[in-house]
Design an enzyme around this catalytic site. Structure first.
Site, PDB file in Angstrom:
ATOM      1  N   CYS A 129       0.868  -1.172   0.000  1.00 52.23           N
ATOM      2  CA  CYS A 129       0.000   0.000   0.000  1.00 52.23           C
ATOM      3  C   CYS A 129       0.905   1.222   0.000  1.00 52.23           C
ATOM      4  O   CYS A 129       2.024   1.152   0.517  1.00 52.23           O
ATOM      5  CB  CYS A 129      -0.851  -0.010   1.270  1.00 52.23           C
ATOM      6  SG  CYS A 129      -2.089   1.290   1.288  1.00 52.23           S
ATOM      7  N   LYS A 182     -11.868  -7.323   6.823  1.00 57.43           N
ATOM      8  CA  LYS A 182     -11.218  -6.420   7.766  1.00 57.43           C
ATOM      9  C   LYS A 182     -12.070  -5.172   7.955  1.00 57.43           C
ATOM     10  O   LYS A 182     -12.524  -4.630   6.950  1.00 57.43           O
ATOM     11  CB  LYS A 182      -9.855  -6.025   7.180  1.00 57.43           C
ATOM     12  CG  LYS A 182      -9.098  -4.983   7.956  1.00 57.43           C
ATOM     13  CD  LYS A 182      -7.916  -4.512   7.164  1.00 57.43           C
ATOM     14  CE  LYS A 182      -7.283  -3.356   7.929  1.00 57.43           C
ATOM     15  NZ  LYS A 182      -6.229  -2.725   7.208  1.00 57.43           N
ATOM     16  N   LYS A 208     -12.357  -4.712   2.647  1.00 56.23           N
ATOM     17  CA  LYS A 208     -11.758  -3.818   3.642  1.00 56.23           C
ATOM     18  C   LYS A 208     -12.622  -2.559   3.710  1.00 56.23           C
ATOM     19  O   LYS A 208     -12.793  -1.853   2.720  1.00 56.23           O
ATOM     20  CB  LYS A 208     -10.329  -3.469   3.224  1.00 56.23           C
ATOM     21  CG  LYS A 208      -9.671  -2.427   4.115  1.00 56.23           C
ATOM     22  CD  LYS A 208      -8.204  -2.241   3.782  1.00 56.23           C
ATOM     23  CE  LYS A 208      -7.602  -1.104   4.582  1.00 56.23           C
ATOM     24  NZ  LYS A 208      -6.173  -0.921   4.300  1.00 56.23           N
ATOM     25  N   CYS A 241      -3.578   6.064  -0.031  1.00 58.53           N
ATOM     26  CA  CYS A 241      -3.108   4.733  -0.411  1.00 58.53           C
ATOM     27  C   CYS A 241      -2.683   4.621  -1.872  1.00 58.53           C
ATOM     28  O   CYS A 241      -2.206   3.569  -2.304  1.00 58.53           O
ATOM     29  CB  CYS A 241      -4.179   3.691  -0.100  1.00 58.53           C
ATOM     30  SG  CYS A 241      -4.652   3.710   1.644  1.00 58.53           S
TER      31      CYS A 241
HETATM   32  C1  PBG Z   1      -3.083   0.332   4.911  1.00 57.67           C
HETATM   33  C2  PBG Z   1      -3.478  -0.444   6.110  1.00 57.67           C
HETATM   34  C3  PBG Z   1      -4.190   0.003   7.211  1.00 57.67           C
HETATM   35  C4  PBG Z   1      -4.307  -1.067   8.085  1.00 57.67           C
HETATM   36  C5  PBG Z   1      -3.640  -2.134   7.513  1.00 57.67           C
HETATM   37  N1  PBG Z   1      -3.154  -1.741   6.274  1.00 57.67           N
HETATM   38  C6  PBG Z   1      -4.680   1.364   7.517  1.00 57.67           C
HETATM   39  C7  PBG Z   1      -5.747   1.949   6.694  1.00 57.67           C
HETATM   40  O1  PBG Z   1      -6.187   1.389   5.691  1.00 57.67           O
HETATM   41  O2  PBG Z   1      -6.176   3.046   7.012  1.00 57.67           O
HETATM   42  C8  PBG Z   1      -5.009  -1.039   9.406  1.00 57.67           C
HETATM   43  C9  PBG Z   1      -4.587  -2.075  10.375  1.00 57.67           C
HETATM   44  C10 PBG Z   1      -4.996  -1.820  11.770  1.00 57.67           C
HETATM   45  O3  PBG Z   1      -5.776  -0.889  12.063  1.00 57.67           O
HETATM   46  O4  PBG Z   1      -4.558  -2.575  12.639  1.00 57.67           O
HETATM   47  N2  PBG Z   1      -1.746   0.120   4.541  1.00 57.67           N
END
Ligand code: PBG
Length: 322
Positions: free
Chosen positions: A119, A246, A193, A129
């Site tokens: 990302c 997620k 997600k 992102c």
């Molecule tokens: C983005 C990413 C995020 C998380 C994992 N990968 C943050 C987002 O999308 O804002 C969140 C993981 C967590 O909250 O433990 N690289």
């Protein structure tokens, strides 16, 4: 009257009727935040007992992890603000922080299965992102950069790359790139997600909060019911190996439906930073028993159908339930 209480009479009887098996150490994936430098082990202020590690300290911690039987890690890179730029270059240059960490882990502990987060948000100056185009993230010009990052992690020796940017077509772009380079690295897609407030503490941990706006134009709207399943189906069509939902606890319905609809794909649930901090802080304030609260929440995630669980509680769970 139907009597149910006989099922609950003693611990042995309750154990006999339990449908959900205990989560095994190697069914956890433990997340790590990796920084440059030496001898760095700094606790993250919003996530007690979770640290940012430099690679030397990371290796020491992984020894502890392996002694518990946990053999899967998910790596996030954290860099200084002055190293960030519009295009997130530090995320995909050769020998970037994650590639270095992967090599070091694989050299000392070849048995560890390494997943890397793919990302741009940890590396861009704007904290989004993907690449910006007139104040929104541009999907298609972001894809080659994600593919390049995945490629760099893969040549360093990652077992899985885990794209989390929620760009359409990211799995296909990465898959094609890996194929072209003849790498058989697998993909764990962050498929469903959601744009979630539960990521709050992570953005502090990874220093990846967007400098303006939010992520709602690419992460999913939590008011939808079926889109998450369509996202997973699309990732499968594009060639992902594993799939993910997620966050976890507020999305057990999606998790359950995904497990029913895609039984042939290993399903991962990510119990995210906010879920962890909520339980951790509540326990610290004496509102509930910590061992019981993480056991119950992780067991519910398993009951809903997760085969693997990414959790900051992995170590404590195993320690407590050995
Ligand atoms: C983005 C990413 C995020 C998380 C994992 N990968 C943050 C987002 O999308 O804002 C969140 C993981 C967590 O909250 O433990 N690289």
């Amino acid at each position: 009257m139907k009597r149910f209480r006989p099922y609950r009479e003693t611990q042995a009887i309750r154990d006999k009727y339990a449908d959900v098996s205990k989560i095994l150490p190697d069914e956890f994936i433990y997340p790590y935040f990796v920084v440059e430098g030496k001898n760095v082990k700094v606790e993250i202020s919003s996530m007690k007992d979770v640290y940012r590690f430099s690679i030397d300290q990371l290796l020491i911690d992984i020894e502890d992890l392996l002694s518990l039987g946990i053999n899967k890690v998910l790596l996030f890179g954290v860099i200084e603000n002055h190293q960030k730029d519009e295009r997130g270059r530090m995320g995909y240059i050769a020998d970037n922080i994650i590639s270095q960490a992967v090599k070091a882990i694989k050299k000392d502990f070849p048995q560890v299965i390494v997943f890397t987060d793919v990302c741009l948000c940890e590396y861009t100056s704007h904290g989004h992102c993907g690449l910006l185009h007139s104040h929104d993230v541009d999907n298609d010009t972001t894809l080659p950069l994600l593919a390049e990052m995945a490629y760099q992690h893969a040549v360093a020796g990652a077992d899985f790359v885990a794209p989390s940017a929620m760009m359409d077509g990211q799995i296909e772009a990465i898959k094609n790139r890996l194929k072209k380079e003849k790498l058989n690295t697998k993909i764990l897609a962050y498929s469903a997600k959601y744009a979630s407030a539960f990521y709050g503490p992570f953005r502090d941990a990874a220093d990846s909060a967007p400098s303006f706006g939010d992520r709602k134009t690419y992460q999913m709207d939590f008011r939808t019911k079926n889109q998450g399943l369509e996202e997973i189906a699309a990732d499968i069509e594009e060639g992902t190996d594993w799939i993910m939902v997620k966050p976890a606890m507020p999305y057990l319905d999606i998790l359950y439906r995904a497990s029913e609809r895609f039984p042939n794909y290993p399903l991962v649930a990510y119990q995210v930073s906010g879920e962890y901090s909520m339980l951790k802080n509540g326990a610290q304030q004496g509102f509930f028993d910590e061992g019981r609260i993480f056991f119950e929440s992780l067991t519910a995630i398993r009951r809903a159908g997760a085969k693997y669980i990414i959790s900051y509680y992995a170590k404590e769970f195993v320690r407590k339930n050995l």
